[in-house]
Design a protein around this motif. Structure first.
Motif, PDB file in Angstrom:
ATOM      1  N   GLY A  14      -7.935  -6.123  -2.502  1.00  0.00           N
ATOM      2  CA  GLY A  14      -6.947  -6.866  -3.278  1.00  0.00           C
ATOM      3  C   GLY A  14      -7.069  -6.690  -4.783  1.00  0.00           C
ATOM      4  O   GLY A  14      -7.046  -7.657  -5.535  1.00  0.00           O
ATOM      5  N   GLY A  15      -7.238  -5.442  -5.228  1.00  0.00           N
ATOM      6  CA  GLY A  15      -7.194  -5.149  -6.670  1.00  0.00           C
ATOM      7  C   GLY A  15      -8.464  -5.541  -7.392  1.00  0.00           C
ATOM      8  O   GLY A  15      -9.464  -5.944  -6.791  1.00  0.00           O
ATOM      9  N   ALA A  16      -8.418  -5.452  -8.736  1.00  0.00           N
ATOM     10  CA  ALA A  16      -9.617  -5.598  -9.557  1.00  0.00           C
ATOM     11  C   ALA A  16     -10.254  -6.977  -9.416  1.00  0.00           C
ATOM     12  O   ALA A  16     -11.472  -7.121  -9.433  1.00  0.00           O
ATOM     13  CB  ALA A  16      -9.280  -5.329 -11.014  1.00  0.00           C
ATOM     14  N   GLY A  17      -9.433  -8.024  -9.265  1.00  0.00           N
ATOM     15  CA  GLY A  17      -9.985  -9.374  -9.180  1.00  0.00           C
ATOM     16  C   GLY A  17     -10.286  -9.809  -7.763  1.00  0.00           C
ATOM     17  O   GLY A  17     -10.655 -10.956  -7.532  1.00  0.00           O
ATOM     18  N   GLY A  18     -10.136  -8.907  -6.806  1.00  0.00           N
ATOM     19  CA  GLY A  18     -10.251  -9.267  -5.393  1.00  0.00           C
ATOM     20  C   GLY A  18     -11.685  -9.464  -4.942  1.00  0.00           C
ATOM     21  O   GLY A  18     -12.630  -9.387  -5.736  1.00  0.00           O
ATOM     22  N   THR A  19     -11.840  -9.709  -3.652  1.00  0.00           N
ATOM     23  CA  THR A  19     -13.178  -9.920  -3.095  1.00  0.00           C
ATOM     24  C   THR A  19     -13.909  -8.597  -3.006  1.00  0.00           C
ATOM     25  O   THR A  19     -13.363  -7.604  -2.534  1.00  0.00           O
ATOM     26  CB  THR A  19     -13.102 -10.455  -1.646  1.00  0.00           C
TER      27      THR A  19
END
Lengths: 261, 272
Positions: A14-19
């Motif tokens: 889920g992108g750069a801020g994801g888990t």
């Protein structure tokens, strides 16, 4: 040269801020080996499966299978999950032949050499104890039988690597032990490499030569154990003190990993 | 205690199914007869005028009396309905496959379709009349418009709910989207598709009759509208009865087709 090599792999969903599912993952499985991966739930074991099969490409690090870096799905891998996912509109035999309709190497040969492939599927069915069940539909089979057929489907295209994601989790204890023996014999009879992802520590110790313990999320390898028991192993090995000691040891390692999380 | 009695009664059934089966098969007919009997009795006892609620005998009398126009208009309605339904099947299947193909198309088109479906189709009939004039065409189109939505949604849902594990197994083998659709998605959505036909055919009748009522010189809708304006209430009810019969017949046909085409789905759910 190891068949599977994973070096310093990071995988974030889920992108750069994801888990961050796995981080700094390192592991090596030799050709022909039987490896098991255990760990607390949510430790990224399924992510590991998807990394090795090429369903996910890591953001950092390197995954290589059979000497080649994985950048797309690798068809030399067979997969089996806890959920057998047999297609109910196909007979068991047709379900087992399904991978051949997909894999590039076989799909163009399938029609011409149908007889050979069917014979091969039937031979596989016999090895897992399902002789004569090929023309039954999956929903006419019990859960254990479906899982056996699932194994046949994972093996029909003669994969070099078999990835098993808790394939026996939904089965009762006796059926599970039966299938352990099926897997053990399959591994002994061929040169297939197997990576088994499981929660069941006894299963891991009974089947594998090599056990990787993963940490809680973000997953990485905490420890690697070599299983000393000689092959072929009988089910009775599970009642030996050394076996139980090893299971105990793994259990406490995982308990620590859970606390650390 | 009563549960036990029930259980033993159920357990006692299988050895002699031959005695019970006819009742089960006769039940729909018996219940229908019962309904008509109650209706007849109710009308007779209460003395309601036939111009308000005609008794079944009067309705059947009207069917016999007006058989020629009823037959002609029934065929017309059946024709517009099945034609509209046929178009809905083809268009619904195509659009359903398209919508279910990818999650982004699904996400983008779904609200549009819900919005479109929320529009009462009777409100579209005047527009169709402006475009195509009155008669068969707006009836066919209304039947189509009202019945294609459930088909689209069901086919798309069947495609969109492929088990992720199945998809993973196949993708790991190098399967392309088209492979997954052909081998898994489409066969898998067939029970949804055939199931939706039962809903769609019933709706198609609603569409065609609505359109015939407002904008046609033929069909059961038009026949009932003109019968109503002449206070010929028995004929109105005769029309309703014919519609019900056509609806049941088409529904049964669709149920039969569903069973023939996707028997595995029924058996597999039963075994679980």
């Amino acid at each position: 040269m190891a068949l599977v090599e994973i070096e310093r792999v990071d995988m974030r969903y889920g992108g750069a801020g994801g888990t961050l599912a796995v981080s700094g993952l390192d592991m090596k499985v030799e050709r022909g080996a039987f490896a098991a991966v255990v760990g607390p739930s949510g430790c990224g074991k399924s992510t590991l499966m998807k990394l090795v099969t090429g369903l996910h490409i890591p953001q950092a690090g390197n995954v290589s299978v059979a000497g080649r870096q994985v950048t797309e799905p690798v068809s030399i891998v067979g997969m089996a999950f806890q959920n057998p996912t047999m297609l109910p509109w196909r007979t068991t035999l047709d379900n087992i032949l399904l991978p051949l309709e997909i894999v590039e190497k076989h799909r163009h040969r399938l029609r011409k050499h149908k007889k050979d492939y069917v014979a091969k599927a039937e031979a596989l069915l016999e090895t897992v104890g399902l002789k004569g069940f090929g023309d039954k539909y999956p929903w006419q089979l019990s859960g254990g039988m479906q899982q056996r057929a699932n194994l046949c489907r994972a093996l029909i295209h003669e994969p070099e690597l078999l990835m098993l994601d808790e394939p026996f989790g939904a089965l009762d204890a006796f059926t599970r032990e039966e299938l352990w023996c099926v897997i053990r014999d399959l591994h002994a009879a061929s040169d297939v490499t197997i990576i088994l992802v499981t929660h069941d520590l006894r299963e891991a110790v009974f089947l594998a030569d090599q056990i990787f313990v993963m940490s809680a999320r973000p997953g990485r390898i905490l420890a690697e154990h070599h299983v000393p028991f000689a092959r072929p192993r009988e089910l009775s090995v599970m009642y030996e003190p050394a076996f139980n000691e090893m299971v105990q040891g793994l259990r406490s390692e995982i308990a620590e990993a859970r606390v650390a999380a | 205690m009563s549960a036990m009695v029930e259980n033993s009664a159920v357990a006692g059934t299988p050895p002699r199914p031959a005695f019970r089966m006819p009742w089960l098969r006769l039940a729909p007919w018996l219940y229908t007869l019962g309904l008509f009997a109650l209706w007849e009795l109710g009308v007779r006892l209460s003395g309601i005028s036939h111009t308000i609620l005609p008794a079944p005998t009067v309705v059947f009398g009207a069917i016999v009396q007006y058989w020629s126009p009823i037959w002609k208009n029934s065929l017309q309605t059946l024709y517009t309905t099945t034609l509209g339904f046929g178009i809905a099947v083809v268009a619904g299947l195509a659009l359903g496959l398209f919508v279910g193909w990818s999650r982004s198309i699904y996400a983008g088109l779904y609200p549009l379709m819900v919005g479109f479906n929320a529009i009462p189709k009777v409100a579209l009939v005047p527009i169709l009349v402006i475009w195509f004039g009155i008669g068969t065409v707006p009836a066919v189109l209304t039947a189509f418009l009202i019945s294609f939505f459930p088909i689209v949604v069901n086919v798309a849902t069947g495609l969109a709910t492929i088990e992720p594990e199945t998809e993973d197994v196949l993708r790991a083998l190098g399967a392309k989207k088209l492979d997954i659709m052909l081998k898994v998605g489409i066969p898998r959505s067939m029970p949804y598709f055939f199931g939706s036909l039962k809903v769609a055919i019933t709706l198609a009748f609603v569409g065609s009759v609505v359109s015939e009522t407002v904008a046609s010189n033929n069909g059961l809708g038009n026949m009932m509208a003109s019968a109503q304006s002449q206070f010929n209430v028995p004929l109105v009810f005769a029309g309703l009865l014919m519609l019900a019969i056509e609806g049941i017949a088409m529904y049964a046909l669709m149920a039969w087709v569903e069973k023939r085409m996707t028997g595995w789905a029924h058996r597999s759910t039963m075994s679980q």
